[in-house]
Motif scaffolding. Structure first.
Motif: not given
Length: 556
Positions: A33, A55, A192-193, A315, A348-349, A352-353
């Motif tokens: 992630d 993550k 993803r990042y 990103r 970021l959390n 991603l959520e």
């Protein structure tokens, strides 16, 4: 939310996190992630904060072995507050200590020209200043990271190429040529990042083409880290000698250690300054010699003042020394990097959520950049006072500062309060954008600081008022989607979720004519309000700043 519900909320969150950690696997062609380049304290903390929320993280560090020598030696109350959420208690940890003393600046004659309050307990509930040994603290953080199965650590690797698209980032790595020589193994991972916490010469920053704003501030200082062989005390324990012949800093270095910092004067050789012979020559007036002390480290560092013009691009984002460098005179360098990790982690959390849009990263730059610039400017101004080598200029400084000290009756300078740059908070409410006040509360049979009893996250506090009742139904649902909750705080004997044991919250909110406060996951105040209608308006404003993604979330 009542006391039992608070405890239930936290248990459910822990269970959800554990399930997501255990069930998360590589999918959709992504290796992680988030890939974090740089495994120092900032990168490791960021990895922990992401992994604890389930993550998949890859942590990339250029050196195979941890660096075992001291570097940073001090942190402030905010960092103690952050570490406490990881179970590291700065009041009682064997690798951390504090000194119940003020911080004195003295001239050549030993007269006080400035006094700084490093003795008090801060409004955020922890002491103003702590001292530590960085290798010990890093080992604690690494131990936590090692215990999290969804952190993959790649040690002995550096970034080589970076390319991002609309879905993710391709990161090419190679074995560190400083360890294995040129032409070593390479590999590519997709995340993803990507976060660059890879220091002053950041590969990530360079790969993104982000330029630095450099204030042209350069001073070389010799850092001597000492381990006395037995009891060794200085009076005071932490002070600054503003002597134009050799500006000198004398501070603790954590339990059992001391640090001396000496300005390298014009014409002096950096190579000669770093020799053991020069170290013992400089330490002789302080009573240290090879028989009664160990010279753990002798190194010349160039103090600089600069920051990256942007901390996020697509990103990718920067943190720590990759984003900013500051002179150490305020003791805020590592503190700033730690704040970066926390501020970046909750964003970021959330992205991603599926809670926030990626635009939320823009407020990471706008908030943290201005906050760091404050401390860079502050540190540079302190350096202008300290790094004076002209005797006439120093005498004028001494006279001016002594007069200022007398005018305020020798009262120390209080703890600095710094506001975030514009971002996810209401700029027109008292204390918004500032670190929240924290007091001792009692709930569910436990008495401790608020963070340890109630927790952290998106929290609406009501003083002698039910904050849940002050919100409309859609806002309560919105808060629940963010895993936030409400807490009613009151005096002993009143109907409340948490008892304000020492009256801290009554004094704080009463002093700013507020009944409600909205806290963020990084402990900063998003908004304060004095009525239900005011609170509803502020909640809507903050939620707009979060770039909520779903129709259920973006009710406002």
């Amino acid at each position: 939310m009542r006391g039992v519900a608070l405890e239930s909320f936290k248990r459910n969150l822990e269970q959800e996190t554990e399930m997501s950690v255990s069930s998360h696997t590589h999918r959709d062609g992504f290796d992680a992630d988030v890939a974090i380049v740089g495994g120092g304290p900032v990168g490791t903390l960021l990895a922990i904060l992401l992994a604890k929320r389930g993550k998949q993280v890859t942590l990339i560090e250029r050196w195979s072995q941890a660096y075992g020598r001291p570097r940073a030696v001090t942190f402030d109350h905010e960092i103690a507050r952050i570490l406490a959420t990881l179970g590291i208690d700065s009041e009682n940890d064997p690798a951390i200590n504090y000194h119940d003393e003020l911080y004195y600046w003295k001239n050549t004659q030993g007269e006080n020209i400035q006094i700084v309050d490093w003795q008090s307990t801060s409004a955020s509930g922890w002491r103003v200043r702590y001292w530590f040994n960085q290798p010990d603290l890093e080992a604690r953080l690494s131990g936590i990271a090692d215990s999290l199965p969804n952190i993959t650590q790649l040690r002995g690797w550096i970034g080589a190429e970076l390319a991002q698209d609309a879905e993710g980032v391709d990161l090419k790595l190679q074995r560190n040529p400083d360890e294995v020589g040129p032409g070593g193994e390479t590999r590519t991972l997709r995340a993803r990042y990507v976060a660059g916490a890879d220091g002053a010469n950041s590969f990530v920053r360079e790969a993104l083409g982000i330029q630095n704003e450099d204030k042209g501030y350069f001073f070389d200082w010799l850092i001597l880290d000492m381990i006395p062989k037995g009891e060794y005390e200085t009076e005071p324990a932490q002070w600054q000698l503003c002597d134009p012949k050799r500006p000198t800093t004398i501070v603790p270095g954590g339990p059992g250690r001391r640090r001396w910092e000496y300005m390298v004067l014009p014409g002096e050789s950096v190579e000669e300054m770093q020799t053991p012979e020069k170290a013992w020559e400089l330490l002789k007036p302080w009573g240290l010699n090879p028989d009664n002390a160990e010279l753990e480290r002798s190194a010349v560092y160039r103090f600089q003042a600069r920051w990256a013009k942007s901390w996020n691009q697509g990103r990718c984002a920067l943190a720590g020394d990759a984003a900013h460098l500051m002179p150490p005179f305020a003791g805020e360098g590592l503190c700033a990097g730690t704040r970066d990790a926390v501020a970046l982690a909750w964003r970021l959390n959330g992205i991603l959520e599926g809670k926030f849009g990626p635009e939320i990263l823009d407020s990471y730059t706008s908030e943290r950049l201005e906050h760091a610039k404050h401390y860079i400017d502050f540190s540079q101004e302190l350096g202008k006072i300290i790094c004076i080598t002209d005797e006439q200029e120093a005498a004028e400084r001494d006279a001016r500062m002594k007069a200022d000290l007398v005018a305020r009756n020798n009262q120390p300078v209080p703890t600095d309060v710094c506001q975030l740059g514009q971002g996810a908070w209401c700029a027109d409410t008292p204390h918004a954008g500032e670190l929240s006040v924290q007091g001792v509360v009692e709930a569910n049979g436990k008495r401790d600081r608020f963070d340890q009893v109630v927790g952290q996250g998106w929290i609406v506090i009501g003083l002698d008022a039910d904050p849940a009742a002050a919100l409309i139904e859609e806002q309560r649902e919105q808060l629940a989607q963010l895993e936030g909750f409400t807490v009613r705080i009151g005096a002993p004997g009143t109907a409340c979720d948490a008892v304000d044991i020492e009256g801290t919250y009554a004094r704080w909110l009463g002093g700013i004519n507020a009944r409600y406060v909205l806290l963020r996951p990084d402990f900063y105040v998003a908004a304060t309000a004095n009525s239900a209608e005011d609170l509803q308006q502020r909640i809507d404003e903050v939620m707009r700043h979060l770039h909520l993604t779903s129709a259920e979330l973006a009710i406002a």
